[in-house]
Motif scaffolding. Structure first.
Motif, PDB file in Angstrom:
ATOM      1  N   ALA A 171       4.803  -4.683  -2.259  1.00 60.20           N
ATOM      2  CA  ALA A 171       4.029  -4.278  -3.432  1.00 60.20           C
ATOM      3  C   ALA A 171       3.250  -2.989  -3.198  1.00 60.20           C
ATOM      4  CB  ALA A 171       3.062  -5.397  -3.829  1.00 60.20           C
ATOM      5  N   PHE A 172       2.723  -2.825  -1.978  1.00 67.87           N
ATOM      6  CA  PHE A 172       1.807  -1.714  -1.717  1.00 67.87           C
ATOM      7  C   PHE A 172       2.454  -0.516  -1.022  1.00 67.87           C
ATOM      8  CE2 PHE A 172      -0.695  -5.551  -2.094  1.00 67.87           C
ATOM      9  CZ  PHE A 172      -1.687  -5.159  -2.985  1.00 67.87           C
ATOM     10  N   GLY A 173       3.514  -0.740  -0.252  1.00 72.05           N
ATOM     11  CA  GLY A 173       4.174   0.353   0.450  1.00 72.05           C
ATOM     12  C   GLY A 173       4.085   0.204   1.958  1.00 72.05           C
ATOM     13  N   HIS A 174       4.720   1.144   2.676  1.00 74.26           N
ATOM     14  CA  HIS A 174       4.707   1.085   4.137  1.00 74.26           C
ATOM     15  C   HIS A 174       5.081   2.459   4.694  1.00 74.26           C
ATOM     16  CE1 HIS A 174       9.217   0.805   4.253  1.00 74.26           C
ATOM     17  NE2 HIS A 174       8.994   0.342   3.035  1.00 74.26           N
ATOM     18  N   TYR A 175       4.898   2.612   5.973  1.00 72.85           N
ATOM     19  CA  TYR A 175       5.211   3.883   6.630  1.00 72.85           C
ATOM     20  C   TYR A 175       6.713   3.975   6.914  1.00 72.85           C
ATOM     21  CZ  TYR A 175       0.279   4.914   7.308  1.00 72.85           C
ATOM     22  OH  TYR A 175      -1.041   5.207   7.101  1.00 72.85           O
ATOM     23  N   VAL A 176       7.252   5.170   6.684  1.00 73.17           N
ATOM     24  CA  VAL A 176       8.666   5.425   6.951  1.00 73.17           C
ATOM     25  C   VAL A 176       8.797   6.782   7.628  1.00 73.17           C
ATOM     26  CG1 VAL A 176       9.455   4.062   4.977  1.00 73.17           C
ATOM     27  CG2 VAL A 176       9.017   6.506   4.689  1.00 73.17           C
ATOM     28  N   SER A 177       9.973   7.060   8.158  1.00 74.93           N
ATOM     29  CA  SER A 177      10.226   8.359   8.778  1.00 74.93           C
ATOM     30  C   SER A 177      10.560   9.382   7.700  1.00 74.93           C
ATOM     31  CB  SER A 177      11.391   8.254   9.771  1.00 74.93           C
ATOM     32  OG  SER A 177      11.055   7.390  10.834  1.00 74.93           O
ATOM     33  N   GLY A 178       9.895  10.532   7.758  1.00 80.21           N
ATOM     34  CA  GLY A 178      10.128  11.590   6.795  1.00 80.21           C
ATOM     35  C   GLY A 178      11.356  12.404   7.140  1.00 80.21           C
TER      36      GLY A 178
ATOM     37  N   ILE B 254       5.514   9.149   7.236  1.00 78.51           N
ATOM     38  CA  ILE B 254       4.830   9.282   5.949  1.00 78.51           C
ATOM     39  C   ILE B 254       4.696   7.906   5.312  1.00 78.51           C
ATOM     40  CG2 ILE B 254       5.644  11.634   5.553  1.00 78.51           C
ATOM     41  CD1 ILE B 254       7.795  10.491   3.727  1.00 78.51           C
ATOM     42  N   TYR B 255       3.761   7.800   4.386  1.00 77.17           N
ATOM     43  CA  TYR B 255       3.537   6.529   3.707  1.00 77.17           C
ATOM     44  C   TYR B 255       4.306   6.526   2.383  1.00 77.17           C
ATOM     45  CZ  TYR B 255       1.146   2.303   2.133  1.00 77.17           C
ATOM     46  OH  TYR B 255       0.863   1.019   1.723  1.00 77.17           O
ATOM     47  N   ALA B 256       5.204   5.555   2.208  1.00 77.37           N
ATOM     48  CA  ALA B 256       5.972   5.409   0.972  1.00 77.37           C
ATOM     49  C   ALA B 256       5.272   4.376   0.097  1.00 77.37           C
ATOM     50  CB  ALA B 256       7.400   4.968   1.278  1.00 77.37           C
ATOM     51  N   PRO B 257       4.627   4.784  -0.981  1.00 73.81           N
ATOM     52  CA  PRO B 257       3.885   3.835  -1.819  1.00 73.81           C
ATOM     53  C   PRO B 257       4.800   2.850  -2.528  1.00 73.81           C
ATOM     54  CG  PRO B 257       4.009   5.985  -2.877  1.00 73.81           C
ATOM     55  CD  PRO B 257       4.560   6.153  -1.500  1.00 73.81           C
ATOM     56  N   GLY B 258       4.325   1.612  -2.662  1.00 81.64           N
ATOM     57  CA  GLY B 258       5.059   0.576  -3.367  1.00 81.64           C
ATOM     58  C   GLY B 258       4.712   0.556  -4.842  1.00 81.64           C
TER      59      GLY B 258
ATOM     60  N   MET C   2      -5.663  -0.944   0.767  1.00 83.79           N
ATOM     61  CA  MET C   2      -4.211  -0.874   0.817  1.00 83.79           C
ATOM     62  C   MET C   2      -3.732  -1.479   2.129  1.00 83.79           C
ATOM     63  SD  MET C   2      -3.756   2.956  -0.739  1.00 83.79           S
ATOM     64  CE  MET C   2      -1.968   2.874  -0.686  1.00 83.79           C
ATOM     65  N   PRO C   3      -3.038  -2.601   2.079  1.00 87.13           N
ATOM     66  CA  PRO C   3      -2.559  -3.243   3.310  1.00 87.13           C
ATOM     67  C   PRO C   3      -1.735  -2.275   4.162  1.00 87.13           C
ATOM     68  CG  PRO C   3      -2.221  -4.689   1.427  1.00 87.13           C
ATOM     69  CD  PRO C   3      -2.649  -3.364   0.875  1.00 87.13           C
ATOM     70  N   GLY C   4      -2.029  -2.285   5.455  1.00 88.45           N
ATOM     71  CA  GLY C   4      -1.278  -1.430   6.371  1.00 88.45           C
ATOM     72  C   GLY C   4      -1.814  -0.028   6.511  1.00 88.45           C
ATOM     73  N   LYS C   5      -2.910   0.294   5.800  1.00 84.78           N
ATOM     74  CA  LYS C   5      -3.449   1.661   5.868  1.00 84.78           C
ATOM     75  C   LYS C   5      -4.857   1.672   6.462  1.00 84.78           C
ATOM     76  CE  LYS C   5      -2.184   5.097   3.564  1.00 84.78           C
ATOM     77  NZ  LYS C   5      -2.065   6.182   2.568  1.00 84.78           N
ATOM     78  N   HIS C   6      -5.141   0.705   7.290  1.00 79.68           N
ATOM     79  CA  HIS C   6      -6.376   0.681   8.076  1.00 79.68           C
ATOM     80  C   HIS C   6      -7.638   0.762   7.207  1.00 79.68           C
ATOM     81  CE1 HIS C   6      -3.554   1.339  11.313  1.00 79.68           C
ATOM     82  NE2 HIS C   6      -3.160   2.466  10.746  1.00 79.68           N
TER      83      HIS C   6
END
Length: 377
Positions: free
Chosen positions: A126-133, A139-143, A182-186
């Motif tokens: 729902a919120f997104g996660h980090y991916v390789s650019g 980079i953070y890919a928003p959900g 935002m979960p996963g974004k500290h």
């Protein structure tokens, strides 16, 4: 820049949703958007955003028939921006929960983002996660929920009652429509843009499964319930389903229907008495289809039938549409194969996915109403 893309536009509630002008004042307006054609924008970044948002507008169904009660409830929630309530549309399978909200957004030109609930749901969905650019950077890919909040647009979470309460709790702050972590974004906080709102759909009322037919549904925490505006979406009334089938079958001419009714050997009880074959009118056939649907629903768990013989499947409006249309499309089956088109279509869209006892009951309902069995005599 966003204000030049999400251009506000007012729509007539009555005209936009094809409601009866004698029941709904044509002067009542509801807000939506008119997103400009990307090719008319000079800025390439604006073109990119416009294309992205246009793609997020749900596609509308020309055969869709709006129900005044459901539209009225959604409208009252939509214009009450101060309450910050979450809209819950709940009811049996195929009753039109998601389609009602999608058609609402689609007709108003409103992009909407969607999340699918399930037992193994994870917050990043729902919120997104980090991916390789593209250059190897992270980079953070928003959900979907994050995107909806950033753009100030609605988000729908389908099958919300399939999410386990210990995982669903991440939505509590979101449902307040205020800043949320935002979960996963500290611990990073996101402040939703004005216009952000959330709709959830479910088969249960989040407290109990009244039918016993949704074994994967979970009872939700009471802290959620105080944030919800709950609308029970049942199957449409007969007149509404009659209008739906009239539109669905409009592609078939009367000569084709008469040919099929004769070949199928249909015998139907009508207000004018028992009619057979080509003597049956289009609307009488449609009423027969609806009668079958009602017989099946009355025997199903979805309708609250708690007997040992209750059917685990039902004929939703979605299945009713497919069954009626595909029956006509199989119109050559009686003559060429010696098989009933009504029963062939029923197998493909409902009874082949049922238990043996339910399968028998489904086909008995068709035979009772239309007087024809699976094999043409």
């Amino acid at each position: 820049m966003l204000s030049s893309i999400l251009v506000p536009k007012d729509f007539s509630l009555q005209a936009t949703f094809n409601l009866d002008p004698n029941q709904v004042d044509p002067a009542i307006m509801v807000s939506g958007y008119a997103i400009p054609d990307p090719s008319t924008l000079a800025d390439t970044v604006a073109q990119k955003y416009a294309s992205f948002l246009i793609a997020a507008i749900p596609e509308t169904d020309p055969h869709y028939t709006f129900r005044k009660d459901v539209i009225s409830d959604i409208f009252n929630w939509w214009i009450d921006g101060e309450s910050r309530d979450v809209l819950q549309l709940w009811g049996p399978t195929g009753s039109g929960k998601t389609s009602a909200f999608d058609e609402w957004c689609g007709r108003l030109g409103v992009p909407r983002f969607a999340v699918k609930g399930h037992r193994g749901f994870e917050p990043h969905e729902a919120f997104g996660h980090y991916v390789s650019g593209p250059n190897g950077e992270t980079i953070y890919a928003p959900g979907p929920v994050t995107l909806a909040a950033q753009y100030g647009l609605p988000c729908i979470i389908n099958e919300y009652d399939r999410i386990q309460p210990t995982r669903a709790i991440v939505f509590n702050d979101v449902f307040e429509a205020r800043s949320f972590p935002m979960p996963g974004k500290h611990g990073e906080m996101l402040i939703p843009r004005k216009g952000f709102r959330t709709c959830i759909t479910s088969n249960t009322n989040l407290v109990e499964d009244l039918t016993g037919n949704y074994g994967t549904a979970a009872t939700q925490d009471t802290s959620l319930l105080e944030r919800i505006c709950s609308i029970h979406v049942l199957y449409p009334e007969a007149e509404t389903e009659r209008n739906i089938l009239t539109k669905v079958l409009a592609e078939f001419d009367d000569k084709l229907l008469s040919y099929w009714f004769d070949q199928e050997g249909i015998k139907l009880s009508t207000k004018a008495g028992i009619k057979e074959g080509a003597a049956i009118s289009r609307i009488e056939f449609i009423d027969g289809c609806i009668e079958v649907a009602h017989k099946i629903r009355a025997q199903s768990k979805d309708a609250g039938n708690d007997t040992d013989s209750a059917l685990e499947r039902t004929m939703s409006t979605r299945i009713l549409r497919k069954w009626a249309r595909q029956s006509v499309r199989h119109c050559a089956a009686p003559e060429k194969l010696g098989k009933s088109a009504l029963h062939m279509a029923l197998k493909k869209y409902l009874s082949n996915l049922s238990t043996e006892s339910t399968r028998i009951a489904l086909h008995q309902a068709v035979e009772t109403v239309f007087g024809v069995g699976p094999e043409i005599q």
